[in-house]
Every structure is written in C-alpha cells, then in structure tokens.
Design a protein around this motif. Structure first.
Motif, PDB file in Angstrom:
ATOM      1  N   ALA A 276       0.872  -1.242   0.067  1.00 34.26           N
ATOM      2  CA  ALA A 276       0.017  -0.013  -0.149  1.00 34.26           C
ATOM      3  C   ALA A 276       0.943   1.230  -0.056  1.00 34.26           C
ATOM      4  O   ALA A 276       0.470   2.118  -0.819  1.00 34.26           O
ATOM      5  N   ARG A 277       1.827   1.148   0.684  1.00 38.02           N
ATOM      6  CA  ARG A 277       2.676   2.350   0.847  1.00 38.02           C
ATOM      7  C   ARG A 277       3.692   2.645  -0.674  1.00 38.02           C
ATOM      8  O   ARG A 277       3.641   3.669  -1.254  1.00 38.02           O
ATOM      9  N   LEU A 278       3.801   1.539  -0.973  1.00 40.18           N
ATOM     10  CA  LEU A 278       4.482   1.714  -2.415  1.00 40.18           C
ATOM     11  C   LEU A 278       3.561   2.185  -3.554  1.00 40.18           C
ATOM     12  O   LEU A 278       4.140   2.420  -4.679  1.00 40.18           O
ATOM     13  N   ALA A 279       2.422   1.854  -3.187  1.00 43.84           N
ATOM     14  CA  ALA A 279       1.317   2.199  -4.362  1.00 43.84           C
ATOM     15  C   ALA A 279       1.049   3.745  -4.241  1.00 43.84           C
ATOM     16  O   ALA A 279       0.258   4.239  -5.051  1.00 43.84           O
ATOM     17  N   GLN A 280       1.272   4.407  -3.176  1.00 42.39           N
ATOM     18  CA  GLN A 280       0.816   5.758  -2.924  1.00 42.39           C
ATOM     19  C   GLN A 280       1.365   6.513  -4.030  1.00 42.39           C
ATOM     20  O   GLN A 280       2.566   6.446  -4.531  1.00 42.39           O
ATOM     21  N   ARG A 281       0.680   7.706  -4.462  1.00 46.28           N
ATOM     22  CA  ARG A 281       1.178   8.747  -5.497  1.00 46.28           C
ATOM     23  C   ARG A 281       2.216   9.267  -4.751  1.00 46.28           C
ATOM     24  O   ARG A 281       2.261   9.571  -3.494  1.00 46.28           O
ATOM     25  N   ALA A 282       3.305   9.781  -5.529  1.00 44.00           N
ATOM     26  CA  ALA A 282       4.323  10.569  -5.099  1.00 44.00           C
ATOM     27  C   ALA A 282       4.324  11.710  -4.894  1.00 44.00           C
ATOM     28  O   ALA A 282       4.992  12.657  -5.488  1.00 44.00           O
ATOM     29  N   GLU A 283       3.336  12.258  -3.805  1.00 43.98           N
ATOM     30  CA  GLU A 283       3.398  13.569  -3.403  1.00 43.98           C
ATOM     31  C   GLU A 283       4.394  13.846  -2.506  1.00 43.98           C
ATOM     32  O   GLU A 283       4.764  15.094  -2.262  1.00 43.98           O
ATOM     33  N   ARG A 284       5.143  12.858  -1.937  1.00 45.54           N
ATOM     34  CA  ARG A 284       6.322  13.225  -1.040  1.00 45.54           C
ATOM     35  C   ARG A 284       7.340  12.090  -1.251  1.00 45.54           C
ATOM     36  O   ARG A 284       6.959  10.860  -1.737  1.00 45.54           O
ATOM     37  N   PRO A 285       8.531  12.040  -0.831  1.00 43.23           N
ATOM     38  CA  PRO A 285       9.699  10.936  -1.022  1.00 43.23           C
ATOM     39  C   PRO A 285       8.993   9.780  -0.202  1.00 43.23           C
ATOM     40  O   PRO A 285       8.546   9.882   0.954  1.00 43.23           O
ATOM     41  N   ARG A 286       9.062   8.397  -0.690  1.00 48.64           N
ATOM     42  CA  ARG A 286       8.496   7.239  -0.190  1.00 48.64           C
ATOM     43  C   ARG A 286       9.786   6.703   0.339  1.00 48.64           C
ATOM     44  O   ARG A 286      10.681   6.097  -0.435  1.00 48.64           O
TER      45      ARG A 286
ATOM     46  N   SER B 199      14.760  11.772  -7.489  1.00 44.59           N
ATOM     47  CA  SER B 199      13.472  11.778  -7.819  1.00 44.59           C
ATOM     48  C   SER B 199      12.209  11.417  -6.864  1.00 44.59           C
ATOM     49  O   SER B 199      12.258  10.556  -6.239  1.00 44.59           O
ATOM     50  N   PRO B 200      11.369  12.460  -6.764  1.00 42.61           N
ATOM     51  CA  PRO B 200      10.168  12.087  -5.834  1.00 42.61           C
ATOM     52  C   PRO B 200       9.342  11.151  -6.312  1.00 42.61           C
ATOM     53  O   PRO B 200       8.515  10.446  -5.509  1.00 42.61           O
ATOM     54  N   GLN B 201       9.444  10.638  -7.813  1.00 41.53           N
ATOM     55  CA  GLN B 201       8.655   9.473  -8.142  1.00 41.53           C
ATOM     56  C   GLN B 201       9.435   8.015  -7.797  1.00 41.53           C
ATOM     57  O   GLN B 201       8.748   6.951  -7.862  1.00 41.53           O
ATOM     58  N   ALA B 202      10.448   8.345  -6.979  1.00 42.11           N
ATOM     59  CA  ALA B 202      11.317   7.024  -6.739  1.00 42.11           C
ATOM     60  C   ALA B 202      10.884   6.677  -5.363  1.00 42.11           C
ATOM     61  O   ALA B 202      10.252   7.520  -4.437  1.00 42.11           O
ATOM     62  N   ALA B 203      10.997   5.305  -4.986  1.00 44.14           N
ATOM     63  CA  ALA B 203      10.700   4.819  -3.759  1.00 44.14           C
ATOM     64  C   ALA B 203      11.786   4.207  -3.180  1.00 44.14           C
ATOM     65  O   ALA B 203      12.701   3.355  -3.903  1.00 44.14           O
ATOM     66  N   VAL B 204      12.270   4.203  -1.892  1.00 41.74           N
ATOM     67  CA  VAL B 204      13.363   3.493  -1.127  1.00 41.74           C
ATOM     68  C   VAL B 204      12.868   2.638  -0.074  1.00 41.74           C
ATOM     69  O   VAL B 204      12.128   3.162   0.970  1.00 41.74           O
ATOM     70  N   LEU B 205      13.285   1.448  -0.001  1.00 47.51           N
ATOM     71  CA  LEU B 205      12.909   0.509   0.559  1.00 47.51           C
ATOM     72  C   LEU B 205      13.930  -0.109   1.355  1.00 47.51           C
ATOM     73  O   LEU B 205      15.269  -0.575   0.967  1.00 47.51           O
ATOM     74  N   ILE B 206      14.332   0.201   2.933  1.00 54.64           N
ATOM     75  CA  ILE B 206      15.547  -0.094   3.747  1.00 54.64           C
ATOM     76  C   ILE B 206      15.212  -1.095   4.876  1.00 54.64           C
ATOM     77  O   ILE B 206      14.290  -1.120   5.408  1.00 54.64           O
ATOM     78  N   THR B 207      16.352  -1.814   4.864  1.00 53.19           N
ATOM     79  CA  THR B 207      16.163  -2.913   6.091  1.00 53.19           C
ATOM     80  C   THR B 207      17.422  -2.441   6.856  1.00 53.19           C
ATOM     81  O   THR B 207      18.330  -1.747   6.466  1.00 53.19           O
ATOM     82  N   SER B 208      17.035  -2.520   8.243  1.00 52.96           N
ATOM     83  CA  SER B 208      17.990  -2.185   9.256  1.00 52.96           C
ATOM     84  C   SER B 208      17.846  -2.883  10.496  1.00 52.96           C
ATOM     85  O   SER B 208      16.606  -2.950  10.833  1.00 52.96           O
ATOM     86  N   ARG B 209      18.546  -2.953  11.406  1.00 56.70           N
ATOM     87  CA  ARG B 209      18.339  -3.688  12.647  1.00 56.70           C
ATOM     88  C   ARG B 209      18.032  -2.600  13.568  1.00 56.70           C
ATOM     89  O   ARG B 209      17.682  -2.869  14.577  1.00 56.70           O
ATOM     90  N   SER B 210      18.370  -1.251  13.227  1.00 57.54           N
ATOM     91  CA  SER B 210      18.013  -0.109  14.102  1.00 57.54           C
ATOM     92  C   SER B 210      17.234   0.839  13.256  1.00 57.54           C
ATOM     93  O   SER B 210      16.919   0.915  11.976  1.00 57.54           O
ATOM     94  N   ARG B 211      16.206   1.730  13.993  1.00 59.30           N
ATOM     95  CA  ARG B 211      15.545   2.529  13.451  1.00 59.30           C
ATOM     96  C   ARG B 211      16.012   3.754  12.676  1.00 59.30           C
ATOM     97  O   ARG B 211      17.149   4.066  13.410  1.00 59.30           O
ATOM     98  N   LEU B 212      15.642   4.525  11.974  1.00 64.93           N
ATOM     99  CA  LEU B 212      16.288   5.596  11.327  1.00 64.93           C
ATOM    100  C   LEU B 212      15.611   6.834  11.462  1.00 64.93           C
ATOM    101  O   LEU B 212      14.368   6.707  11.259  1.00 64.93           O
TER     102      LEU B 212
END
Length: 612
Positions: free
Chosen positions: A280-290, A398-411
C-alpha cells in the motif's frame, strides 16, 4: 456490515458470517443487493425465486423471507415494503459488487489516461473482490438473469488489467495466465490478441501466429465468422514486426533498465499484514518521497520481506529496481563510494570502476547518482543499513522513486508510520515455514517433535530455515532426532548452523556494534530470562544504578539485541530478550569485540559496569 455476492452470497457483521439458510433466502438478499438501493418488485422477486411457475402463496412466502432477513441482519439494515416491492437500505455497509465497480471504473480511467501502473493496481484490487463464481448459492433463475452481466464485467476488468500489464512490459509474467484464459474462453478475441502480443514480445513469433490460426478456425467452426478488427490488426502487426513495446513498457523491456532484485528464495510464509502495508505504501502517489524501513533483530526475515515486497510492486517502477547490500557478511559497513559506483554502473553510467584509484570522489559520485535518478520511477532497496549517515547519499533525487530500507536499527530519516517492525513468527507460521522447507511428512508423523523444533527456534525465520535445510538434507532422520539435538541449550546455537546459514554469525554484527562494552552488556542479559523486565530489575542484578542500567538496555535495543515490551504500572519501559540472544549472551565470543573501535554510547556503558 459486509455483503458479498461475487462468490457465494454472504452477509458478515464485524467479520463474522451470518448464517443464512436455503437458496431462497440467499436469492432474496442477492436480488435486493443487486438493485443498488432501488425497489425490487414482487413480480421480479417471484420470477427470481420460482421462474415462470410461482406458487399461489408466492407473495406470502416472499413476506416470510423478508421477515427472516430482517431478523438475521439486525437493526443496522432496513428492508422496507415500498410498492410494488421491497427496498434494502444499509447505510455504511460495504458491498463487494459496489467496490468492484468503483475500482473497475477508476482502473479504466487510469488506462485511458495511460497511467498503466495505477490501472494495473486498481484493476487488480477490483478483481480481488471476486471469491469464485458469483451468486453460487442462489436459484437458477437469478443465476441465469444476473451471472452473465457480472461475469462479463469481470472478464472486461481482467482484459483491461492484462492490457496494463502488457504496457508495463510484463509479457513474460502474463503469458501462462493468458494461455489458460484463451483455452477457457476461445472466442474472446481480445484475450487471444493479448496472448499473441505477449508471445511476440517473448520472441515467440511462430507461436503468436499459430495462436491466430487456431482462433480463426474456432471462430469459423463455432460461429461462422472471420476474426474481427482487434484480432486481425494484431495478426498484421505480428507479420509487420509492429508489436514492440513503447513508453514505460519499452523502458521496462530495455537492457539498460536495472533489475537488481535478488531471486526469491522458496515459499514465502507469513507476514501477510506487513506485506500488504508495504504494498500500500509503495502504491501511494508520489506526493512526497517514499522512504520505507523494515527493522527487527538479526534473522527475523527483514531482507526476505523487503525483496518479496519489491518484487510485488516492481511493475509500478518501470525505470528499474536497484538493490545494494550496505554491510559485509561480518557486519562492517561498506564504503558508500563503492556502493554508489555499483548503482551508477547499473544505471548505465560509463567508465566507473569501484576498485580504480581514478574513480570520482564521493561528492562527485553523489552528484552523478542524483542526476541519473532524477525524474525516474525507480525502486531502490538498501539492505542492512548501518545508520542514517550511510543511507543519506544513496537516496535518489526523484520524488517518483521509492526507497525500501532494511536495518537492525530505526532510522531518523524514516517516519514511524513508514516503519515496519518485524516480530518473530507465531507458532502456526513457524510450523508452516518448517513444513515448506522440510516437507510435511515428518512433522505430521511426530507432531510433538515438530512443536519442540518450533519452540527451540523461537519464531526466528533464520533458525527455522536452518532446521528445515538440515531436515531436507537428512531425509531419513526422524523429526525427533533433530529435536533431541536442539534440546540442550548449551549446544543449540552450534546446531543452528548449516552451510551459509548460521544464527550465531547473524547475531555477531549486532554484538560487535556494542564495541568494547559488549561483554558487560551481554553479561547483563545472560540471566535476564525471556519474561519482560525493567531497568530497575536489571540494575539490581548488575549492581549498577537504574539510570546506568537503562543506558545499557537502550543501547541493546538500538542494536536489535533487546525488544521493548510495553510499560510497567509506573509507566516505565519494559524490555524482553529473545531466547536465542540469551543463549548467545551466555556463551559470547570475546574475539567479536577486538577489532572494532568504540561506538557512541559505549563509554557510558563501560563506566556503568565498572562502577558496579
């Protein structure tokens, strides 16, 4: 209240199905729902219930069915007598057919506007409301009157969704589906034309032509007609080589579009809610950086979930999918400059060599990366991030791009609403994962041993994967033998290792990030137990002040070796330690801390222990 007719007719209240007995009651409810708030006459109800031969008592029986429905559906639903029939009013109720029509309409609008990714998603959601053949538990009379219309709407939505798939360059993914659909619906010319297009784009021109010839024969033999405009035009396009991809779909099919996602590993078990949230988050329109974050302890399945979610949503990012591992296997953060070089090479930047002394400096690499990603619909997966400073240069422009991060810590760069914190799997999901890896025969033969294996793994997917791999490699060993080998806590971590899969080694980077304070911090955990405890409890056990104990515990939380587990009656945080981390704490490796410099926060922890 939920009403469902795209499948068996059902009514649900707060998720629980309301028992409706008999096809007549289901038929009356379906007829009222299909009217969309309009009056359904007694004449139509009679025809839908009994066809051309209604009983003399038809009106009385209809009245009885309405009374029964009112009682079953409750006060939230009104069935009103309104001459010449009845009307159903259910404010706020959700009807699957209405939701399907709404999403289908939005999907068709997106397709007309060539917003193919939006069309694909909307039409896929619309089709998701179907649970099988519509109206499957009503009378034959209602079925004959309404099913053709509903089924045609479903087929049109399916054809439109496939149209969007093809426009996005997903011809390989839909070829098998189209082959089955054409076999099931041999005279639907649009489906056959779509199959020809998919085959052609897969390099199978001869098969595309054969599909046309078969369709022409079917049309002539069954209907006595020649192929229509759509099928004929597709045939000519195959002969003329005119079915190549254009626009975003062409970009997806180009060799210079990066597709760096790792291959999926076997069956994916559990995490349905988390997977749905990421989609659902990745499907959202690119109104802000995802920017999305998947976090959790070592071995909890962060990478597997991120890769599967990225694959699910790849069609939304026609300019490519990038993937980068940000730490080495020993937990050391990779040089950001080398990561940028690898990503830029995938994006088509010439003349870069990550091992060359002549590579541009980091600032120039960041500038090139931002230029290469500007305006592009990219999905970037950054795996095992060490922290915000490492991630910042890798965020696309690009605001149209999305970033999916994995980490052991919160960012700090990812909002809480966009963070998915993974907990260990529950027992049911753990058993399902074990069965997926090792097969169902031995767990079913010895369910007690299977339960023990699940308990010893503590819901950790990595541990379950190790056990499943070992069982698959020793098909003659019974489940009880594996359970016996894991039963001794002192040997369990040694047993949870197979090939490249190793629970102790996976925990090591988290431990190393404690640096010189690691042994003291692990000592505080070694007798903590698996029940929630407070900083006050830990301070008493360690002989330090409560404030110092809390500092230690919070650093353990930040390194994913400890979980927050709510608040005590005084509103103070409670902590919980995973059983496999406890086993590691009981037998730590002193060499794990020797090579790394202290990290911020370690001095305070070291001082706290020394003071004790």
């Amino acid at each position: 209240m939920d009403f469902r007719i795209l499948g068996p007719v059902e009514a649900r209240r707060e998720g629980d199905r309301i028992t409706l007995s008999g096809s007549k009651v289901h038929t009356v409810l379906a007829a009222l729902l299909l009217a969309h708030g309009r009056v359904v006459s007694d004449t139509r109800l009679s025809a839908m219930l009994w066809g051309w031969d209604p009983p003399v008592t038809a009106n009385a029986q209809i009245y009885t069915y309405m009374s029964r429905l009112r009682k079953l559906l409750g006060d939230g639903v009104e069935i009103v007598r309104w001459q010449p029939g009845y009307i159903l009013r259910a404010p706020g109720a959700r009807i699957d057919a209405v939701e399907f029509e709404r999403l289908d309409r939005l999907g068709r609008e997106a397709l007309r506007e060539q917003r193919h990714a939006d069309a694909q998603a909307l039409l896929g959601q619309a089709l998701g409301w179907w649970r099988g053949p519509a109206l499957s538990n009503v009378t034959e009379f209602l079925l004959e009157a309404e099913l053709p219309r509903l089924e045609e709407a479903r087929m049109l939505a399916l054809e439109n969704r496939i149209e969007a798939d093809l426009a996005l360059g997903m011809h390989e993914q839909v070829t098998a589906e189209l082959t089955g659909l054409v076999t099931e619906h041999p005279v639907r010319e649009r489906l056959r034309a779509q199959l020809m297009t998919a085959l052609y784009r897969c390099g199978r021109q001869a098969d595309a032509l054969q599909t046309y010839y078969e369709g022409r024969k079917v049309l002539v033999d069954r209907l006595g007609v020649d192929p229509g405009e759509v099928l004929g035009a597709t045939y000519q396009a195959v002969l003329g080589g005119e079915l190549r991809l254009r626009g975003a779909g062409a970009a997806r099919g180009r060799s210079d579009v990066p597709t760096m996602l790792p291959a999926a590993e076997g069956d994916f078990v559990g995490r349905a809610a988390e997977r749905s949230l990421l989609a659902a988050r990745l499907a959202q329109r690119a109104e802000r950086p995802r920017r999305l974050l998947v976090t959790g302890m070592a071995g909890v399945g962060k990478t597997a979930l991120a890769v599967r979610a990225a694959q699910d949503s790849a069609g939304r990012f026609p300019d490519g999918q990038l993937f980068a591992e940000l730490c080495d296997r020993d937990g050391r953060p990779k040089d950001v400059g080398k990561v940028l070089v690898r990503l830029l090479r995938a994006l088509g930047e010439p003349g870069l060599d990550e091992d060359s002394s002549r590579a541009p400096d980091r600032d120039e690499l960041v500038r090139l990366y931002r230029a290469r990603t500007s305006g592009k619909r990219l999905l970037v997966v950054l795996d095992d991030a060490a922290g915000d400073l490492q991630v910042a240069p890798l965020l696309p422009a690009s605001p149209q791009a999305a970033v999916l991060i994995t980490s052991r810590s919160r960012l700090a760069r990812v909002a809480g609403a966009d963070t998915v914190a993974l907990a260990p799997l529950d027992d049911g999901e753990s058993l399902a994962m074990l069965v997926a890896a090792a097969g169902a025969k031995r767990p079913a033969k010895d369910p007690d041993a299977a339960d023990d294996l699940v308990a010893y793994c503590g819901g950790l997917p990595l541990a379950l994967a190790v056990v499943g791999a070992r069982m698959a490699a020793r098909p003659s060993w019974p489940a009880g033998r594996f359970a016996n080998r894991l039963a001794n806590p002192a040997q369990r971590l040694a047993e949870l290792s197979f090939g490249d899969l190793d629970v102790r080694r996976a925990l090591l980077p988290s431990v190393q990030r404690l640096s010189s304070a690691g042994p003291q911090a692990l000592a505080m955990l070694s007798d903590a137990g698996t029940e929630p405890f407070s900083a006050r409890d830990a301070s008493v056990r360690a002989g330090v002040s409560e404030e110092e104990a809390e500092r230690v515990l919070e650093l353990l939380v930040d390194t994913a070796l400890l979980d927050l587990s709510g608040l005590d009656p005084q509103g103070l945080p409670l902590y919980r330690c995973h059983e496999l981390v406890l086993l590691y704490a009981a037998t730590p490796d002193p060499a794990a801390f020797a090579a790394l410099p202290p990290v911020r926060g370690a001095t305070a922890m070291h001082g706290a222990t020394a003071a004790g």
